[in-house]
Scaffold this motif. Structure first.
Motif, short mmCIF file in Angstrom:
data_model
loop_
_atom_site.label_atom_id
_atom_site.label_comp_id
_atom_site.label_asym_id
_atom_site.label_seq_id
_atom_site.Cartn_x
_atom_site.Cartn_y
_atom_site.Cartn_z
N GLN A 212 7.15 51.29 33.34
CA GLN A 212 8.03 51.53 34.47
C GLN A 212 7.93 50.47 35.54
O GLN A 212 8.35 50.68 36.67
N SER A 213 7.36 49.31 35.19
CA SER A 213 7.45 48.17 36.08
C SER A 213 8.88 47.64 36.07
O SER A 213 9.72 48.10 35.29
N GLU A 214 9.16 46.67 36.89
CA GLU A 214 10.51 46.08 36.94
C GLU A 214 10.95 45.62 35.56
O GLU A 214 12.05 45.94 35.09
N GLN A 215 10.09 44.87 34.89
CA GLN A 215 10.44 44.36 33.56
C GLN A 215 10.49 45.48 32.52
O GLN A 215 11.31 45.46 31.60
N GLY A 216 9.59 46.47 32.68
CA GLY A 216 9.56 47.56 31.72
C GLY A 216 10.83 48.39 31.76
O GLY A 216 11.34 48.80 30.71
N VAL A 217 11.35 48.67 32.95
CA VAL A 217 12.57 49.45 33.06
C VAL A 217 13.75 48.71 32.43
O VAL A 217 14.59 49.29 31.74
N THR A 218 13.78 47.40 32.63
CA THR A 218 14.86 46.61 32.04
C THR A 218 14.79 46.63 30.52
O THR A 218 15.82 46.74 29.83
N LEU A 219 13.58 46.51 29.96
CA LEU A 219 13.42 46.58 28.51
C LEU A 219 13.91 47.92 27.98
O LEU A 219 14.66 47.98 26.99
N GLY A 220 13.50 49.01 28.63
CA GLY A 220 13.96 50.33 28.20
C GLY A 220 15.46 50.50 28.33
O GLY A 220 16.10 51.10 27.47
N ALA A 221 16.02 49.96 29.40
CA ALA A 221 17.47 50.08 29.62
C ALA A 221 18.25 49.38 28.51
O ALA A 221 19.33 49.82 28.13
N ARG A 222 17.69 48.31 27.98
CA ARG A 222 18.41 47.55 26.95
C ARG A 222 18.26 48.17 25.56
O ARG A 222 19.23 48.25 24.80
N PHE A 223 17.04 48.63 25.22
CA PHE A 223 16.78 48.97 23.82
C PHE A 223 16.39 50.41 23.55
O PHE A 223 16.61 50.91 22.45
N GLU A 225 15.79 54.40 23.07
CA GLU A 225 16.51 55.67 22.98
C GLU A 225 15.84 56.71 23.86
O GLU A 225 16.50 57.60 24.40
N PHE A 226 14.52 56.59 24.02
CA PHE A 226 13.77 57.42 24.98
C PHE A 226 12.82 56.52 25.76
O PHE A 226 12.09 55.73 25.17
N VAL A 227 12.83 56.65 27.07
CA VAL A 227 11.92 55.91 27.94
C VAL A 227 10.85 56.86 28.44
O VAL A 227 11.15 57.88 29.06
N ARG A 247 20.95 50.09 35.01
CA ARG A 247 20.62 48.89 34.23
C ARG A 247 21.17 49.00 32.80
O ARG A 247 21.64 48.00 32.24
N ALA A 248 21.09 50.19 32.21
CA ALA A 248 21.59 50.36 30.85
C ALA A 248 23.09 50.11 30.77
O ALA A 248 23.59 49.50 29.81
N HIS A 257 24.86 57.13 24.53
CA HIS A 257 24.04 55.97 24.19
C HIS A 257 23.18 55.50 25.36
O HIS A 257 22.41 54.53 25.21
N LEU A 258 23.29 56.14 26.51
CA LEU A 258 22.36 55.84 27.59
C LEU A 258 20.95 56.28 27.18
O LEU A 258 20.78 57.27 26.47
N PRO A 259 19.91 55.55 27.61
CA PRO A 259 18.55 55.96 27.26
C PRO A 259 18.21 57.32 27.85
O PRO A 259 18.61 57.63 28.98
N ARG A 260 17.50 58.11 27.10
CA ARG A 260 17.04 59.41 27.57
C ARG A 260 15.61 59.28 28.09
O ARG A 260 14.93 58.29 27.84
N VAL A 261 15.15 60.30 28.80
CA VAL A 261 13.91 60.19 29.55
C VAL A 261 12.87 61.17 29.04
O VAL A 261 13.15 62.36 28.86
N MET A 262 11.66 60.65 28.83
CA MET A 262 10.52 61.45 28.43
C MET A 262 9.50 61.47 29.56
O MET A 262 9.16 60.43 30.12
#
Length: 431
Positions: A212-223, A225-227, A247-248, A257-262
């Motif tokens: 959930q850092s800046e870069q981590g959120v961007t990675l999750g937003a791009r790829f 299915e669950f963050v 971001r997604a 197709h938006l990432p879902r949250v865990m």
């Protein structure tokens, strides 16, 4: 924030039990039998999936959350043979692994389990001493992670779903012309392909991502299915999901197709308010504050010496780390810096550190269900990791209290809804 769609249900995870044997076991098979028994109990309770964490060191202080006890993929492969429907989520580091090897392992796990494999991508904040170098900074770790996940997906997506077929004799025939190269040439990852594991039952294993850092959120937003994220309060969860989805959408992801949250849900469950108060009091009385100082220092980046500070005073502002300068788990550092800035004493911070920044509620099954339902209705929770299975003082209240209450409210599934993990998670078809 719009409410979560009500055509699907909240999904559930529990941690997979350890297979590690000890000299005190009556048999070398004791650990394996226990792990399989707990996995079958989770499946009987219609838990959606089993989750494994992985940390790549043996910490000399024995801090919770810094010592791995088993390799996840091997453990989950064993559990796949003891179960039939429950999903299997393996955490694997993009910093200390290679995407081609991982695609073969996770792809094989999907075949072995009949379509129940998932991969939780992490960049790792510990363990570099075991891989021949220093820990790269977060920017470098996430730059590699972005290429890693892209290549991993490409390996699966390039192969023709009809590359393999069952022969009349029951054997397997693979048409190599249907397995295609990807020729991925990045700065950190170079793969020709093709992946030599034919397309698995799910097409591609389900993609989780933690960070959930800046870069981590961007990675999750791009790829992803669950963050997987740590959000202690509803307000923080709402802000996180809004940012993640913004971001997604910038990556062209919309709707289903938006990432879902865990979220991991840490809890103390009691039969009554008085029972809850007793359990919390006894839990607090067991705290080792010397070890707690070390754990809190780890939550704040690992470089602080808190050994001489008074327990009942706040941390001096001069000690608080700069989040952006931390090389380890910036999201976690940010959470605990925020706690310290609120004026929590060292004692209170140590108690918070037991939950490692995760959402925590103590209460009866009904109170816990209220908290879960609030986040579900706010649209900020899609899958929840529950604790208590295998813990004698909490298991019966989880299986016989919280889960039935969530079902009474029609928040979670009564039964599995499909054959594969992807189907049971009610994910849309792969694009």
């Amino acid at each position: 924030m719009t409410a979560a769609p009500q055509t699907r249900r909240l999904k559930t995870l529990v941690g997979a039990a350890s297979f590690v044997s000890t000299p005190s076991d009556e048999s070398p098979r004791t650990a394996g039998r226990r792990a399989a028994e707990l996995a079958r109990s989770a499946e009987a309770a219609r838990i959606t999936g089993l989750f494994t964490a992985d940390l790549l060191q043996a910490d000399p202080n024995g801090l919770s959350g810094t010592t791995g006890t088993q390799e996840p993929i091997v453990a989950l492969a064993a559990l796949s043979q003891a179960t039939e429907r429950i999903g299997l989520v393996a955490t694997v580091s993009t910093t200390f692994f290679e995407p081609y090897n991982l695609a073969r392992l996770i792809g094989t796990l999907d075949h072995v389990s009949g379509g129940r494999a998932a991969w939780n991508a992490v960049t790792s904040s510990v363990g570099e001493e075991n891989f021949g170098g220093d820990l790269p900074g977060p920017e470098a770790r996430y730059a590699r992670a972005e290429e890693f996940v892209a290549a991993f997906h490409a390996l699966f997506d390039a192969n023709d779903p009809k590359a393999a077929r069952r022969t009349a004799s029951g054997g397997l025939a693979v048409d190599p012309s249907r397995l295609h190269r990807i020729d991925f040439h990045g700065e950190h990852v170079r793969i020709q392909g093709p992946l030599n594991v034919p397309p698995p039952p799910q097409g591609r294993p389900v993609q989780f991502q933690a960070g959930q850092s800046e870069q981590g959120v961007t990675l999750g937003a791009r790829f992803a299915e669950f963050v997987y994220t740590s959000q202690p309060t509803l307000a923080q969860a709402q802000a996180f999901v809004a940012d993640l989805h913004r971001r997604a959408r910038a990556f062209g992801r919309e709707g289903d197709h938006l990432p879902r949250v865990m979220n991991s849900f840490h809890s103390v469950i009691g039969e009554s308010d008085a029972d809850v108060a007793r359990r919390v009091r006894e839990r607090d009385e067991r705290v080792d504050y010397d070890k707690g100082r070390l754990q809190l220092a780890d939550m704040l980046g690992g470089s602080l010496d808190l050994s001489e500070l008074p327990l009942d005073k706040p941390l001096p502002a001069s000690l608080l780390p700069d989040v952006d300068s931390s090389n380890r788990r910036r999201g976690r550092v940010e959470i605990f810096r925020r706690y310290a800035e609120q004026g929590l004493t060292l004692r209170e911070l140590i108690l918070q550190a037991r939950e490692t920044g995760h959402w925590f509620v103590a209460g009866t099954p009904e109170k816990l269900a209220d908290a879960i339902e609030e986040r579900w209705n706010a649209g900020v929770l899609d899958i929840i990791s529950l604790h208590g299975l295998g813990q004698p003082d909490q298991e019966s209240l989880l299986l016989g209290g919280l889960l039935p209450e969530l079902r009474r409210r029609r928040l979670i599934d009564e039964d599995y809804v499909g054959e594969t993990f992807r189907a049971n998670l009610e994910l849309p078809p792969l694009r």
